[in-house]
Design an enzyme around this catalytic site. Sequence first.
Site, short mmCIF file in Angstrom:
data_model
loop_
_atom_site.label_atom_id
_atom_site.label_comp_id
_atom_site.label_asym_id
_atom_site.label_seq_id
_atom_site.Cartn_x
_atom_site.Cartn_y
_atom_site.Cartn_z
CD GLU A 228 -2.99 -0.76 2.54
OE1 GLU A 228 -4.15 -1.12 2.34
OE2 GLU A 228 -2.66 -0.25 3.55
CB CYS A 229 0.95 4.30 -0.25
SG CYS A 229 1.15 5.95 -0.46
#
Length: 438
Positions: free
Chosen positions: A316-317
């Site tokens: 994530e990110c």
Amino acid sequence: MKGFVLGGVSSGVGKTVATLAIAHALGEAGYTVQPAKAGPDFIDPSHHEAVTGRPSRTLDCWLCGEAGVRRNYYRGEGDICVVEGVMGLYDGDGSSTAMVADALSVPVVLVVDASAGMESVAATALGFREYASRIGRDVEVAGIVAQRAHGGRHEAGIRDALPDELTYFGRIPPLPDLEIPSRHLGLHLGEEAPLSSEALAAASEHLDAERLAAVASAPPAPPAEPSVSRATPATPRVAVASDAAFCFVYPATLERLRDGGRLETFSPLAGDPVPDCGGVYLPGGYPELHAETLAASGTLDELERRASEGLPVLGECGGLMAMAESLTTADGETHAMAGILPATVEMCERYQALNHVELEARSDGPTATAGSRLRGHEFHYSTATLTAGADARFAFETVRGEGIDGGHDGLCEYDSLATYAHVHAESGAFDRFLEWLA
């Protein structure tokens, strides 16, 4: 557990400092404080935990739904829950502070910047109280904390101007030691730049802890928890990256992974080997601040090898950035990353996305089934560019938000997936991940 929401008249009014000072004051008065944060934030909660010693709960109507907000609230433990708001009290279409207060049915203590006002502070607070009825929100503004207010005549002028229906809970004096340094994603983390206990003690001297405790109320009981298969020796082991480069993770996510799987942490920055596991979770954080160390650690090389052999890696990110082929930092230095994904990442001077997001799954995948939707949020200063000639596969159409290319998120390679979106455990994504690994 009783609680209240600390709302602000705007962003930058000093909600975080007020939250920490109030938590300190309540702690000194003998109350156990459970901190929480309205809105999708990882940084402010780190300061909450540094002061209270308890992980801060994330309460966001977009990420969790109203039922999920109440469930996450009641997973906390303490005498009083202090919920720090996001932006101004009524700001935000996906989940404002007022929406969270409405969902919980707890009162709001309003933080007002009093540095250049006295009677006008009372007028501002009264306006915020009356506005709730105009928009149909069941929000009770119970009173104020005067931020950056001096004592003597200044404080008396504010207190005396308040109408009877607004309580004066005290003030935060304008002390230089109450400033928290910031950088591109917001404040420095709590473990990096905690406020000193001396500064918090000096601020809390001017707060009425007993009045704050008295105004707190208990939300309605939450709906029953969704059924979760409890971990057994046969359930999958999930390795979660945890260090200064991968530090943006909700407590509820770790709780869900522990409930339904077996969780083990490791540090790519320290060069830890990838644990023996069924899947890896790389949360967000600051890989751009540690790119050189990550490139030299060897852990990312092992992740790429394991991923190519079929080990699912979920990023994530910041996790997406580490899974890319390379990362170019703000100073123009390019460092090799894991190379799991056919993309390169480059840091930019301005943020590239800041929004609540909604994603629709294009097919069955590690975090969602075909046609289902996930809600999350995105906030990043980087761009991801697909490698020329790569056969890129995306897991999601972006219903709301920017994603990776403006229309898609969830870049896939092997059995691995990475998004710019952060999702909460209430989305069901991590339950699905555990099922995918089983």
